[in-house]
Design a protein around this motif. Structure first.
Motif, PDB file in Angstrom:
ATOM      1  N   ARG A   1     188.620  55.443 -27.589  1.00 28.38           N
ATOM      2  CA  ARG A   1     187.432  55.978 -28.246  1.00 28.38           C
ATOM      3  C   ARG A   1     187.819  57.027 -29.292  1.00 28.38           C
ATOM      4  NH1 ARG A   1     183.596  58.091 -23.600  1.00 28.38           N
ATOM      5  NH2 ARG A   1     183.010  59.456 -25.350  1.00 28.38           N
ATOM      6  N   GLY A   2     187.304  56.872 -30.468  1.00 27.83           N
ATOM      7  CA  GLY A   2     187.647  57.807 -31.522  1.00 27.83           C
ATOM      8  C   GLY A   2     187.084  59.192 -31.340  1.00 27.83           C
ATOM      9  N   ASP A   3     186.009  59.322 -30.518  1.00 26.31           N
ATOM     10  CA  ASP A   3     185.394  60.642 -30.368  1.00 26.31           C
ATOM     11  C   ASP A   3     186.078  61.489 -29.299  1.00 26.31           C
ATOM     12  OD1 ASP A   3     184.506  58.867 -28.410  1.00 26.31           O
ATOM     13  OD2 ASP A   3     182.661  59.990 -28.064  1.00 26.31           O
ATOM     14  N   VAL A   4     187.011  60.922 -28.536  1.00 24.63           N
ATOM     15  CA  VAL A   4     187.792  61.703 -27.565  1.00 24.63           C
ATOM     16  C   VAL A   4     189.152  61.955 -28.205  1.00 24.63           C
ATOM     17  CG1 VAL A   4     188.771  61.792 -25.246  1.00 24.63           C
ATOM     18  CG2 VAL A   4     186.574  60.662 -25.620  1.00 24.63           C
ATOM     19  N   ARG A   5     189.273  63.078 -28.888  1.00 24.53           N
ATOM     20  CA  ARG A   5     190.485  63.369 -29.658  1.00 24.53           C
ATOM     21  C   ARG A   5     191.575  63.977 -28.799  1.00 24.53           C
ATOM     22  NH1 ARG A   5     189.822  64.920 -34.770  1.00 24.53           N
ATOM     23  NH2 ARG A   5     192.085  64.600 -34.884  1.00 24.53           N
ATOM     24  N   LEU A   6     191.172  64.725 -27.756  1.00 29.01           N
ATOM     25  CA  LEU A   6     192.142  65.399 -26.889  1.00 29.01           C
ATOM     26  C   LEU A   6     191.767  65.118 -25.436  1.00 29.01           C
ATOM     27  CD1 LEU A   6     194.453  67.346 -26.258  1.00 29.01           C
ATOM     28  CD2 LEU A   6     192.850  69.245 -26.568  1.00 29.01           C
ATOM     29  N   LEU A   7     192.602  64.347 -24.762  1.00 29.94           N
ATOM     30  CA  LEU A   7     192.350  63.961 -23.376  1.00 29.94           C
ATOM     31  C   LEU A   7     193.486  64.501 -22.513  1.00 29.94           C
ATOM     32  CD1 LEU A   7     190.804  62.320 -21.238  1.00 29.94           C
ATOM     33  CD2 LEU A   7     192.123  60.312 -21.952  1.00 29.94           C
ATOM     34  N   THR A   8     193.138  65.333 -21.520  1.00 27.88           N
ATOM     35  CA  THR A   8     194.144  65.966 -20.672  1.00 27.88           C
ATOM     36  C   THR A   8     194.042  65.432 -19.251  1.00 27.88           C
ATOM     37  OG1 THR A   8     194.031  67.994 -21.990  1.00 27.88           O
ATOM     38  CG2 THR A   8     195.073  68.149 -19.836  1.00 27.88           C
ATOM     39  N   LEU A   9     195.112  64.838 -18.766  1.00 26.12           N
ATOM     40  CA  LEU A   9     195.204  64.410 -17.376  1.00 26.12           C
ATOM     41  C   LEU A   9     195.714  65.592 -16.566  1.00 26.12           C
ATOM     42  CD1 LEU A   9     195.125  61.684 -18.908  1.00 26.12           C
ATOM     43  CD2 LEU A   9     196.636  60.761 -17.151  1.00 26.12           C
TER      44      LEU A   9
ATOM     45  N   PRO B   1     190.792  64.551 -14.161  1.00 26.93           N
ATOM     46  CA  PRO B   1     191.580  64.887 -12.972  1.00 26.93           C
ATOM     47  C   PRO B   1     192.160  63.622 -12.344  1.00 26.93           C
ATOM     48  CG  PRO B   1     189.408  65.942 -12.938  1.00 26.93           C
ATOM     49  CD  PRO B   1     189.373  64.925 -14.022  1.00 26.93           C
ATOM     50  N   VAL B   2     193.448  63.598 -12.129  1.00 28.52           N
ATOM     51  CA  VAL B   2     194.114  62.445 -11.513  1.00 28.52           C
ATOM     52  C   VAL B   2     194.050  62.602 -10.000  1.00 28.52           C
ATOM     53  CG1 VAL B   2     196.284  61.179 -11.274  1.00 28.52           C
ATOM     54  CG2 VAL B   2     195.606  62.116 -13.508  1.00 28.52           C
ATOM     55  N   GLN B   3     193.377  61.672  -9.365  1.00 25.12           N
ATOM     56  CA  GLN B   3     193.174  61.737  -7.930  1.00 25.12           C
ATOM     57  C   GLN B   3     194.348  61.095  -7.186  1.00 25.12           C
ATOM     58  OE1 GLN B   3     190.704  63.490  -6.782  1.00 25.12           O
ATOM     59  NE2 GLN B   3     189.865  63.798  -8.854  1.00 25.12           N
ATOM     60  N   PRO B   4     194.471  61.369  -5.880  1.00 25.07           N
ATOM     61  CA  PRO B   4     195.511  60.684  -5.089  1.00 25.07           C
ATOM     62  C   PRO B   4     195.263  59.178  -5.065  1.00 25.07           C
ATOM     63  CG  PRO B   4     194.559  62.555  -3.903  1.00 25.07           C
ATOM     64  CD  PRO B   4     193.701  62.339  -5.106  1.00 25.07           C
ATOM     65  N   LEU B   5     196.272  58.425  -4.714  1.00 28.23           N
ATOM     66  CA  LEU B   5     196.123  56.982  -4.552  1.00 28.23           C
ATOM     67  C   LEU B   5     195.193  56.679  -3.391  1.00 28.23           C
ATOM     68  CD1 LEU B   5     199.842  55.829  -4.924  1.00 28.23           C
ATOM     69  CD2 LEU B   5     198.028  55.556  -6.612  1.00 28.23           C
ATOM     70  N   ASP B   6     194.372  55.634  -3.524  1.00 24.37           N
ATOM     71  CA  ASP B   6     193.567  55.224  -2.379  1.00 24.37           C
ATOM     72  C   ASP B   6     194.475  54.543  -1.361  1.00 24.37           C
ATOM     73  OD1 ASP B   6     193.947  52.520  -3.135  1.00 24.37           O
ATOM     74  OD2 ASP B   6     192.073  52.485  -4.258  1.00 24.37           O
ATOM     75  N   ALA B   7     193.904  54.224  -0.217  1.00 20.94           N
ATOM     76  CA  ALA B   7     194.724  53.731   0.895  1.00 20.94           C
ATOM     77  C   ALA B   7     195.481  52.460   0.546  1.00 20.94           C
ATOM     78  CB  ALA B   7     193.830  53.507   2.113  1.00 20.94           C
ATOM     79  N   SER B   8     194.798  51.515  -0.108  1.00 21.84           N
ATOM     80  CA  SER B   8     195.454  50.239  -0.404  1.00 21.84           C
ATOM     81  C   SER B   8     196.549  50.403  -1.449  1.00 21.84           C
ATOM     82  CB  SER B   8     194.423  49.210  -0.877  1.00 21.84           C
ATOM     83  OG  SER B   8     193.767  49.663  -2.051  1.00 21.84           O
ATOM     84  N   ASP B   9     196.291  51.213  -2.503  1.00 24.06           N
ATOM     85  CA  ASP B   9     197.313  51.425  -3.529  1.00 24.06           C
ATOM     86  C   ASP B   9     198.499  52.200  -2.969  1.00 24.06           C
ATOM     87  OD1 ASP B   9     195.885  50.077  -5.420  1.00 24.06           O
ATOM     88  OD2 ASP B   9     195.131  51.855  -6.458  1.00 24.06           O
ATOM     89  N   GLY B  10     198.225  53.201  -2.122  1.00 22.52           N
ATOM     90  CA  GLY B  10     199.320  53.946  -1.517  1.00 22.52           C
ATOM     91  C   GLY B  10     200.201  53.066  -0.646  1.00 22.52           C
TER      92      GLY B  10
END
Length: 825
Positions: free
Chosen positions: A202-210, A320-329
């Motif tokens: 998206r062009g309107d999100v110029r600065l995205l911080t994880l 905000p980067v969340q923890p992995l869910d059970a299946s991905d973990g």
């Protein structure tokens, strides 16, 4: 459809992926009923070709097919037949073919070969059949080599071929990027990946911080999202690792080095559409205002950041980067455990273990690395005990406490020797070679391998062999251990000495055939910077000047001009004692100044260097200072003064029996002869230098002479001779990786082709040369003047639209493709 296990081929299998290009657009154009009929006809053609050549339809979803063949020739034949029968219709399929040895499970094929075939298909165009190098080796059909391409799964470069010779637009692979190749496949986080890729596009999100604590997988997720969004950034996606830095003022300078912006990042990016990924921003957060300023100045730039905390500037969107869910973990643990032990069997304990580890990817990886020693049940018991011990401790984030406990636990299981090497390796801010690890940290193969096996140290391959590194979270932990052990001072001094020695050793080798040493210094850039900073902080200013003076050639040739100028200028101002170290640093500073077009500063520094070299009786330093004054005079168009300086330096270099710089001084005189109206003397001098350079195997100097002689030959009407010499020069500059030489050669090629009436090819080459010229911060001013004359000629041969199309086609070329076009011309 469900795969039929009894029919699917095993062993070496060739996969074919197909889908319709622009299917959504086609649906809107045709309407649902007509599109349905077209899709049915499309599927019939694909399936008829599959059946005719013995393929098995593994899966079909909408307009996409996944097909397996027992042989590569049958897959290619089926693709060719389907392509030819689809050509008259409204649906055009893009197809990708790859051969590998996948694993066949109850749920179908699994393995990287499946993903690779799908990615190859995805970067093609309707009517185009793309073939991997693995498949190309197994077939005998007409293939067009499209060169090496990075795919969006962030795997290593793949050489891709096209079935047939029809022309298509450039592949939609990762283009102009330095995104690193991960050592393991990306697993899970499908929802987050879709969300992030959408935000990045998206062009309107110029600065995205994880945001999130260490170990949550911010970097890996950001890299993958950036790769997925690459089609939105025609001028590239650039990864800027900040972990090795400590000075916030270096953030934009480091980014400039990464993208090749030598005259300032904002100026370079002003008209470009690109993405910058700043990784590990939290410790240089004072640079946030600089980043905001860059965004304000460059409307086409978007920035993706990973950080443990927000930047807190206007326009920032956090994720905000969340923890992995059970299946991905669980999937991550299983994959990493099988990498340790292919016979690993998952159990219910794995799911519980991942939950106890709060779904933190790094903690899960560290635990999985221990499955060679412990079962999942044993791991769960031991890690649970460690976590329970820390329940009462205060911490800013409970997940950070979990991660620290996991690293503590992994560390405590190390032997004494492993613990020692682990903490000592923390002195390397980026990565290191085995030789450096051995010299500084006293590494040995067995102990280092053990740390690799336990995921505490990681390895990546480079053009110069294996490099060893730590995730920043783990390196911070190891550095704490080094401080606690009282070893930090000695190890940091040893590290600085190691890279001071490298800089001094490399310095004389950067004159003739410099590529090997330049590549070696480039690989150690973070270590070299850290060494200078430590030496300077330790108050050893003269040693710092010695090291910076040894590196100026590297900074100049490889385009680290802004950093080189800043470091040299700071050190020269901090210690003004008239020493030999200062004299060499002054010469280096003069070189940097000419690159930045600050000719007054360059002349001042070169004159002071000349005074000091005379004071110390350094005859070579005197000769080189005079040579630099001649070079500066040429940039000032003071031809007569430059000629005098070159004559004086030539006499001095001959007395010193320095053939390399004698050749360069003579080249300067040849150039002055042309500018002063004597082309015949210029030709004689260039031919003399060329013969002597070849006798000395000094190919870099030879390339300069071939370039100059080609220009003179073309002006004399000897077109064939001119092209032959220019091609030889381009070969040399390509093989030695000399960007400025490549720019000059491509610009002259464009000039030649324009005169010969080959305007479109001339425009493409000139366009790509201008891109590279911008990336390296410009070359001599006469190149720009020549390019303006070439553009005037092109505007007289092409209409505005045709010139614009050819210009954009040139910008889309890789530098390797542009060189190939020039050599084929």
């Amino acid at each position: 459809m469900e795969p039929e296990m009894r029919r699917l081929p095993t062993g070496t299998v060739t996969f074919l992926f197909t889908d319709i290009e622009g299917s959504t657009k086609l649906l809107n154009e045709l309407g649902a009923e007509a599109y349905g009929a077209a899709l049915a006809a499309h599927r019939l053609i694909i399936r008829t070709a599959i059946e005719a050549h013995g393929g098995d339809e593994v899966d079909t979803q909408g307009d996409a097919f996944f097909i397996a063949f027992p042989t590569a020739p049958s897959a290619v034949a089926a693709a060719a037949e389907a392509r030819d029968h689809l050509a008259p219709g409204s649906t055009r399929a893009r197809m990708g073919i790859h051969t590998g040895t996948p694993v066949l499970t109850d749920e179908g094929y699994v393995g990287v070969d499946v993903h690779r075939a799908a990615r190859i298909a995805a970067c093609g165009h309707g009517g185009q059949v793309l073939v991997s190098s693995a498949t190309a080796e197994l077939v005998e059909v007409e293939l067009t080599d499209l060169g090496e391409h990075r795919l969006k799964d962030l795997s290593g470069p793949e050489r891709i071929y096209q079935l047939g010779a029809e022309e298509f637009p450039a592949l939609t692979s990762l283009y102009r990027t330095n995104l690193p190749v991960p050592s393991t496949p990306f697993l899970g986080r499908e929802t987050e990946l879709v969300e992030l890729a959408g935000l990045v596009s998206r062009g309107d999100v110029r600065l995205l911080t994880l945001t999130g604590p260490g170990g949550t997988g911010k970097t890996r997720l950001a890299l993958q999202a950036a790769a997925q969004a690459s089609d939105s950034f025609p001028d590239g996606i650039w990864w800027v690792p900040l972990a090795p830095l400590r000075d916030p003022t270096l953030v934009l300078e480091t980014a400039a080095d990464v993208v090749g912006a030598k005259n300032g990042l904002a100026e370079y990016c002003a008209s470009k559409r690109l993405l910058l990924l700043f990784d590990n921003f939290e410790h240089v957060v004072d640079a946030a205002r600089d980043v905001a300023g860059l965004l304000a100045a460059c409307p086409g730039v978007q920035i993706l950041v990973t950080s443990r905390k927000r930047l807190r500037v206007q326009g920032e969107q956090t994720y905000p980067v969340q923890p992995l869910d059970a299946s991905d973990g669980t999937a991550l643990f299983d994959a990493r455990a099988r990498a340790v032990d292919p016979s690993f069997k998952a159990s219910n304990a794995v799911r519980d273990l991942c939950q106890r580890l709060d779904g933190l990817p790094l903690a899960i990886e560290l635990a999985a690395a221990r499955t060679a020693l412990f079962s999942p049940e044993q791991l769960l018991e031991r890690i649970a005990q460690r976590l329970d011990l820390l329940r009462g401790e205060r911490d800013a984030d409970p997940r950070q406490r979990t991660l620290r406990a996991t690293i503590d636990w992994s560390h405590d299981l190390l032997t004494e020797g492993e613990q020692a090497l682990f903490r000592r390796l923390s002195v390397f801010p980026g990565s290191c070679s085995y030789d450096s690890a051995e010299a500084v940290a006293r590494a040995d193969p067995d102990t280092l391998q053990s740390l690799l096996d336990q995921s505490l140290v990681r390895k990546r391959e480079s053009g110069r062999g294996s490099r060893y590194w730590m995730l920043e979270t783990i390196r911070e932990y190891a550095r704490e251990r080094l401080e606690d052990a009282g070893e930090a001072e000695a190890l940091l001094r040893g590290h600085a000495h190691e890279f001071l020695t490298l800089a001094e050793t490399a310095y004389p080798h950067l004159r003739v055939k410099p590529k090997e040493w330049l590549d070696r210094l480039e690989a150690e850039d973070d270590n070299l910077r850290a060494a200078i900073e430590w030496i300077e902080a330790a108050g050893e200013s003269q040693v710092a000047l010695e090291m910076a003076g040894a590196l100026y050639r590297y900074w100049s040739i490889r385009g680290h001009v802004a950093e080189g100028w800043r470091v040299l200028d700071r050190l020269l101002r901090a210690d003004e004692r008239p020493t030999a170290a200062r004299a060499r640093a002054l010469v280096g500073s003069a070189v940097m100044a000419t690159h930045t077009a600050d000719l007054a500063a360059g002349r001042s520094r070169a004159e002071e260097a000349l005074t000091l070299h005379r004071k110390f009786g350094d005859a070579w330093g005197v000769a080189y200072s005079v040579f630099m004054l001649g070079y500066i005079a040429t940039e000032e168009r003071d031809w007569a003064t430059a000629e005098t300086y070159f004559e004086d330096s030539l006499r001095a270099f001959r007395e010193l029996d320095d053939e390399h710089y004698s050749l360069l001084a003579t080249d300067g005189l040849a150039w002055m002869a042309l500018q002063l109206g004597d082309p015949e003397r210029s030709r004689i001098l260039h031919e003399d230098v060329l013969g002597r350079a070849r006798a000395q195997s000094d190919e870099v100097v030879a390339a300069v002479q071939l370039f100059q002689l080609a220009t003179l030959a073309f002006e004399d009407g000897r077109v064939r001779d001119a092209h032959g010499m220019l091609k030889e020069a381009l070969h040399i500059n390509r093989d030695h990786d000399i960007p400025a030489g490549i720019v000059e050669d491509l610009c002259i090629f464009a000039s030649f082709l324009a005169v010969e009436g080959k305007a479109e090819m001339a425009a493409r080459l000139l366009s790509r040369a201008e891109v590279l010229r911008d990336e390296i911060g410009g070359v001599s001013s006469w190149v720009g003047e020549m390019n303006e004359r070439t553009l005037v000629a092109l505007r007289g041969q092409l209409d505005r639209v045709s010139l614009a199309v050819a210009w954009e086609q040139g910008r889309a070329l890789t530098i390797e493709e542009a060189i190939a076009h020039a050599l084929d011309s």
